[in-house]
Enzyme design. Structure first.
Site, PDB file in Angstrom:
ATOM      1  N   ASP A   1       0.815  -1.215   0.000  1.00 50.36           N
ATOM      2  CA  ASP A   1       0.000   0.000   0.000  1.00 50.36           C
ATOM      3  C   ASP A   1       0.846   1.262   0.000  1.00 50.36           C
ATOM      4  O   ASP A   1       2.040   1.235   0.345  1.00 50.36           O
ATOM      5  CB  ASP A   1      -0.964   0.010   1.185  1.00 50.36           C
TER       6      ASP A   1
ATOM      7  N   GLU B   1       0.031  -1.196   5.782  1.00 52.81           N
ATOM      8  CA  GLU B   1       1.074  -0.689   6.674  1.00 52.81           C
ATOM      9  C   GLU B   1       0.860   0.778   7.003  1.00 52.81           C
ATOM     10  O   GLU B   1       1.110   1.220   8.128  1.00 52.81           O
ATOM     11  CB  GLU B   1       2.452  -0.886   6.029  1.00 52.81           C
TER      12      GLU B   1
END
Length: 472
Positions: free
Chosen positions: A107, A174
């Site tokens: 991400d 994350e």
């Protein structure tokens, strides 16, 4: 490779790595950049509001990785965790050897609305220009995912077989805490009884300009990351009309408490990590600055005062105090009945949440101020610099960045290692990026980019690391 050999005795493997056929044809390098560029074009964003999450770009990234790295997907076991995260297992020949874990994340953070025009190249176009690949994820952290897989694909094509099992973990959230990505992967491995000799995550890099008089790049390996604690200070008063104010209202009382906190920071700790960083760099620092650093134990107060003057270095020495939000009042002629300040602390390893709260109580020294603890995580454990894993990292860095001086460091932000560290004897945080101090503003900022040659070195680093840690 001789396991547990002292670093001085590993000169031969290190030299071999440096001379390894890591030189990749320009055509292959260009193909690798295009594979990363294609990944950047997939907007795998972790939004602040979970309702805005879009899963399709992550699934498209899964497909892109599968098509780009056929040998990886043929010979490694792949598991999809929490729908969007990926866990790969590369079985080693020695089942008794402790496995290792290499991690990155899929991400990226959003591009703030209104900043798009400040980018020299569009943030999700994956454009190569002026020797750089531009786009969100080039530094944080899609490059790590793709570079790791490029290295594994290359090793598989060369017939390499690891002596120990290697896991690759790529979480999908994350940037918003990693609970469903790295957290879920950690839980799955923990349930299977997996325990890693060491893990490697993002965190620090090869940085130029750490000190003005440091003439060589610094390869800083994060051996710990700071913890996190948010508290609220609240002052209350009777309120009323502003034409008849008391000598001290809620805002004034709160301001006094905040002022005391800012004037009395947590004590510095020069030994746990910061001192070790300075000791490793000091022999390479020129002039008076180098002389002072090499004698820091004699000149401790001088060094501490100098480092405390800059926010970037002060944060390495202590648990920091940051007043980030204030709430009070609804109208200019109404005295507020309450005033609240939000204070964020980043905890140094060794400082506990309880110690920080006690520090706040003693410094504020006002029973009329309510102190409420909010969200928090302790600082991580400090990974060993005397372990086999640390030596493997030093060797791989030396193979790819022979001029860099390696030093342990402290990661100020949070990484997925807050999860993976639970199942690793030592959790390290290092990305093989070649940056200068100014480049740090590009991470989560505008004009994020990676040099084409730098990306080739990233792939070389992961190949060298795997050969060093899991080679025959």
């Amino acid at each position: 490779m001789r396991r547990n050999a002292p670093l001085a005795r590993r000169a031969a493997p290190l030299a071999c790595l440096a001379l390894l056929a890591i030189a990749v044809p320009a055509r292959a390098e260009s193909s690798a950049i295009e594979r990363l560029a294609a990944a950047l074009r997939l907007e795998t964003i972790s939004p602040a509001d979970p309702a805005d999450f879009r899963g399709e770009p992550f699934l498209a990234l899964h497909r892109h990785l599968e098509e780009s790295f056929p040998l990886v997907h043929e010979r490694l076991e792949r598991e999809i965790v929490s729908e969007y995260s990926l866990l790969y297992t590369w079985a080693g020949a020695d089942a008794a050897a402790a496995p290792i874990l290499l991690t990155s994340h899929l991400d990226v953070v959003p591009v703030p609305e209104g900043t798009e025009s400040s980018w020299e190249q569009p943030p999700f176009a994956g454009v190569v220009a002026d020797g750089y690949l531009w786009g969100r994820g080039t530094l944080d952290d899609k490059f790590g995912v793709l570079a790791t897989l490029e290295a594994v694909e290359r090793l598989l094509a060369a017939g390499f077989a690891p002596t120990r099992t290697i896991h690759l973990a790529f979480g999908h959230d994350e940037e918003i805490g990693g609970e469903h990505g790295a957290g879920a992967i950690t839980k799955r491995l923990e349930d299977q009884g997996v325990r890693f000799a060491w893990s490697l995550d993002e965190g620090m890099a090869v940085i130029s300009g750490v000190f003005p008089s440091l003439s060589v790049p610094s390869a800083l390996i994060g051996v710990a990351e700071k913890g996190y604690l948010t508290i609220e200070l609240t002052a209350r008063a009777d309120g009323g009309h502003s034409s008849m104010p008391p000598r001290e209202g809620a805002i004034g009382r709160l301001a006094r408490a905040v002022g005391r906190l800012e004037a009395s920071p947590m004590p510095a700790d020069m030994e746990t990590i910061a001192g070790r960083t300075l000791d490793a760099l000091a022999p390479h620092v020129d002039g008076v600055q180098g002389l002072v650093l090499r004698n820091r134990r004699l000149l401790g107060p001088v060094v501490e005062r100098a480092l405390s003057r800059k926010a970037t270095t002060d944060a390495l020495l202590r648990t920091t105090t940051a007043v980030t939000m204030v709430r009070a009042g609804v109208k200019e002629n109404i005295l507020p009945r309450s005033a609240t300040a939000t204070v964020n602390f980043r905890l140094l390893p060794g400082d506990t949440v309880e110690e920080v709260l006690e520090h706040v109580r003693q410094v504020v020294d006002d029973p009329e101020i309510e102190i409420t603890a909010g969200t928090g995580n302790p600082a991580s454990e400090v990974a060993s610099t005397g372990s086999e894993g640390y030596a493997d990292l030093v060797a791989a860095i030396g193979a790819v960045y022979p001029d860099a001086v390696v030093a342990p460091g402290l990661v100020l932000g949070g990484t997925d290692s807050r999860h993976y560290g639970r199942i690793a004897d030592d959790a390290y945080r290092f990305a093989p990026l070649d940056l200068d101090i100014a480049d740090s503003a590009r991470i989560h900022g505008v004009n994020e980019r990676i040099g084409v040659e730098n990306y080739a070195r990233c792939i070389d680093f992961y190949e060298a690391l795997i050969r060093e840690s899991a080679g025959p």
